[in-house]
Motif scaffolding. Structure first.
Motif, short mmCIF file in Angstrom:
data_model
loop_
_atom_site.label_atom_id
_atom_site.label_comp_id
_atom_site.label_asym_id
_atom_site.label_seq_id
_atom_site.Cartn_x
_atom_site.Cartn_y
_atom_site.Cartn_z
N UNK A 118 0.83 -1.20 0.00
CA UNK A 118 0.00 0.00 0.00
C UNK A 118 0.87 1.26 0.00
N UNK A 119 0.32 2.33 -0.48
CA UNK A 119 1.05 3.60 -0.57
C UNK A 119 1.42 4.07 0.83
N UNK A 120 2.73 4.31 1.03
CA UNK A 120 3.20 4.78 2.31
C UNK A 120 3.00 3.82 3.46
N UNK A 121 2.73 2.56 3.16
CA UNK A 121 2.42 1.54 4.17
C UNK A 121 1.20 1.93 5.01
N UNK A 122 0.36 2.79 4.45
CA UNK A 122 -0.76 3.34 5.22
C UNK A 122 -1.97 2.41 5.25
N UNK A 123 -1.97 1.37 4.42
CA UNK A 123 -3.07 0.43 4.44
C UNK A 123 -4.36 0.96 3.87
N UNK A 124 -4.26 1.97 2.98
CA UNK A 124 -5.48 2.60 2.45
C UNK A 124 -5.66 2.41 0.96
N UNK A 125 -4.57 2.53 0.18
CA UNK A 125 -4.64 2.38 -1.27
C UNK A 125 -3.47 1.55 -1.76
N UNK A 126 -3.69 0.75 -2.80
CA UNK A 126 -2.61 -0.08 -3.34
C UNK A 126 -1.52 0.79 -3.94
N UNK A 127 -0.29 0.34 -3.82
CA UNK A 127 0.86 1.05 -4.37
C UNK A 127 0.97 0.78 -5.87
N UNK A 128 2.08 1.25 -6.46
CA UNK A 128 2.32 1.05 -7.89
C UNK A 128 2.85 -0.37 -8.13
N UNK A 129 2.03 -1.36 -7.85
CA UNK A 129 2.47 -2.75 -7.90
C UNK A 129 2.93 -3.14 -9.31
N UNK A 130 2.12 -2.82 -10.30
CA UNK A 130 2.48 -3.17 -11.67
C UNK A 130 3.74 -2.49 -12.15
N UNK A 131 3.89 -1.21 -11.85
CA UNK A 131 5.08 -0.47 -12.28
C UNK A 131 6.34 -1.03 -11.62
N UNK A 132 6.25 -1.42 -10.36
CA UNK A 132 7.41 -2.00 -9.70
C UNK A 132 7.75 -3.37 -10.29
N UNK A 133 6.73 -4.12 -10.65
CA UNK A 133 6.98 -5.42 -11.27
C UNK A 133 7.66 -5.28 -12.63
N UNK A 134 7.33 -4.22 -13.36
CA UNK A 134 7.90 -4.00 -14.70
C UNK A 134 9.23 -3.26 -14.67
N UNK A 135 9.62 -2.75 -13.52
CA UNK A 135 10.83 -1.95 -13.42
C UNK A 135 12.08 -2.81 -13.58
N UNK A 136 13.25 -2.16 -13.64
CA UNK A 136 14.52 -2.90 -13.71
C UNK A 136 14.72 -3.79 -12.50
N UNK A 137 14.12 -3.42 -11.37
CA UNK A 137 14.23 -4.23 -10.16
C UNK A 137 13.40 -5.51 -10.24
N UNK A 138 12.46 -5.57 -11.20
CA UNK A 138 11.63 -6.76 -11.44
C UNK A 138 11.06 -7.32 -10.15
N UNK A 139 10.36 -6.47 -9.39
CA UNK A 139 9.84 -6.84 -8.08
C UNK A 139 8.80 -7.95 -8.22
N UNK A 140 8.94 -8.98 -7.39
CA UNK A 140 7.97 -10.07 -7.36
C UNK A 140 7.41 -10.32 -5.97
N UNK A 141 8.00 -9.69 -4.96
CA UNK A 141 7.53 -9.84 -3.58
C UNK A 141 7.04 -8.48 -3.09
N UNK A 142 5.85 -8.46 -2.48
CA UNK A 142 5.26 -7.22 -2.01
C UNK A 142 4.84 -7.40 -0.55
N UNK A 143 5.18 -6.41 0.27
CA UNK A 143 4.89 -6.52 1.70
C UNK A 143 4.85 -5.15 2.35
N UNK A 144 3.97 -5.00 3.33
CA UNK A 144 3.97 -3.82 4.19
C UNK A 144 4.65 -4.14 5.52
N UNK A 145 5.56 -5.12 5.52
CA UNK A 145 6.13 -5.63 6.76
C UNK A 145 6.50 -4.52 7.73
N UNK A 146 6.23 -4.79 8.98
CA UNK A 146 6.26 -3.77 10.02
C UNK A 146 4.84 -3.34 10.33
#
Length: 431
Positions: A118-146
């Motif tokens: 979620x944006x800012x780990x605020x638990x209110x709106x989803x973050x840029x999940x698709x953009x992070x997955x398509x980025x050079x970092x190729x993100x595949x794990x998503x977490x608000x850990x903490x």
């Protein structure tokens, strides 16, 4: 550089020579190779940590990508997944690419950023999940850990989203209403110490909800730092139903118990809290039988002033990269619950598979990336600040004797630790 490792003991117990050239394992290292005598040493594929807090950007007083990577290499790791609770939060393609780029620049380990759910780990709106997955970092794990993604609808939407590209949501299972002000495991000891109790059901209720949500949408769910016997039973039930759930346990939850809170030493204050002896036994058994898939450090560095405080004011968290392998040896190998081939699975191939990190499925095979750890399992030493290579020293093992010693770590064919000494991979490559 070309390397020949002689007489290493492989995870299956056989002994072999291992040759490395141009960053991969080869049949022969050729003449002029650097020779490493591995007689008496246990060879493991490079360790992978699915749960590391590198703190950069924003909290560089606790850790940086560089110092955390050094700590990881010293502990035998060749890849870490960096949690999203930075400042700014890793909730955009730009921030995750920054963290990924810093890891590539330093070269001690592969750094794979974890994107925020979620944006800012605020638990209110989803973050840029698709953009992070398509980025050079190729993100595949998503977490608000903490923080827990406590909104069921938002969690369902996140699971649906990541399922479209084979991603996974790693949940910090903590119902916030049940843990307001909580300081340690709920029970008689917490009452005796005058500390607010942290009930097991706060973890278990979220896991139960989320495995059902994952089943409903056909998505992958990963449960962070499982700490109770009840959580183990829920994960076991979910796996028996064929739900796509994986789970991790930390080294400290395999070895330490709530009794350590008795001295009000905040080095032992962690989220989730240290639990009962019965929970530790259940976690060990679950790791041994495969109900719990992996060991992950939850390496959580803090500055001295954040831990040398009254218990209620102190920060939650422990550093764990340099001690993880020794603790697993102590809790699981030396007790006969796991063999070294199992250690290779729970600390390397399985976390890599969950994070969709390539190069760890065929360790030591000709042509495979040369990620390797050599450990002396017969060594014993009292763990001290001299063992720590990160920026923070909040280890719960200071003054405790631990088995095993990382002798060599090789990342992409370059030694980052050699003969127990940390080395700059860039200088090694130039030399």
């Amino acid at each position: 550089m070309n390397i020949l490792i002689k007489s290493a003991t492989l995870p299956d117990g056989t002994r072999a020579d291992l040759a490395i050239a141009d960053g991969v394992f080869v049949e022969s290292a050729g003449s002029g190779a650097t020779v490493i005598d591995a007689d008496g040493l246990q060879a493991l594929p490079g360790l992978v940590d699915l749960h590391t807090h590198l703190r950069e950007p924003g909290f560089e007083q606790s850790e940086t990508v560089l110092t955390g990577s050094r700590a990881a290499a010293a502990g035998g790791f060749t890849a870490v997944f960096a949690m999203a609770n930075t400042s700014p939060v890793q909730d955009t393609a730009g921030v995750v690419e920054q963290v990924w780029s810093l890891g590539e620049q330093h070269g001690y380990v592969t750094v794979r950023p974890i994107g925020a759910v979620t944006i800012g780990l605020a638990g209110e709106r989803l973050s840029e999940i698709g953009a992070m997955a398509r980025s050079r970092a190729a993100v595949r794990v998503f977490s608000d850990d903490g923080k827990c993604v406590h909104d069921a609808l938002l969690m369902r939407r996140a699971l649906e989203y990541v399922s479209t590209f084979d991603g996974v949501v790693a949940q910090h299972a903590q119902e916030p209403r049940l843990t307001e002000g909580a300081q340690m495991n709920e029970g008689p000891l917490a009452s005796e110490l005058g500390l607010a109790g942290w009930p097991a059901v706060a973890e278990e209720s979220i896991i139960a909800r989320d495995v059902l949500l994952a089943d409903a949408v056909g998505a992958r769910l990963h449960v962070c730092h499982v700490s109770t016997a009840g959580s183990v039973e829920i994960v076991r039930w979910a796996k028996a139903r064929g739900i796509q759930v994986t789970a991790e346990v930390t080294p400290h939850h395999l070895l330490l118990t709530e009794q350590l809170a008795s001295g009000y030493d905040a080095r032992f204050k962690v989220n989730p809290p240290l639990r009962r002896d019965e929970d530790v036994a259940a976690l060990r058994a679950a790791l041994a039988d495969g109900t719990i898939d992996i060991v992950a450090t939850d390496h959580a560095p803090h500055p001295v002033e954040s831990k040398e405080a009254a218990w209620a004011e102190a920060s939650f968290g422990m550093v764990g990269l340099e001690s993880a392998l020794s603790v697993v040896q102590s809790a699981m190998v030396d007790t006969g619950l796991l063999g070294w081939s199992d250690v290779a699975r729970v600390l390397s191939s399985a976390p890599a598979a969950i994070g969709r990190l390539a190069g760890y499925d065929t360790p030591f095979a000709v042509g495979a990336p040369a990620h390797l750890t050599l450990v002396d399992p017969s060594a014993r030493s009292v763990f001290s600040v001299d063992h720590l290579h990160g920026r923070s020293v909040n280890s719960p093992y200071l003054g405790r004797e631990l088995p095993g010693r990382v002798v060599t770590t090789i990342h992409r064919g370059v030694p980052t630790v050699l003969d127990g000494v940390l080395r700059d991979p860039q200088e090694v490559s130039r030399g």
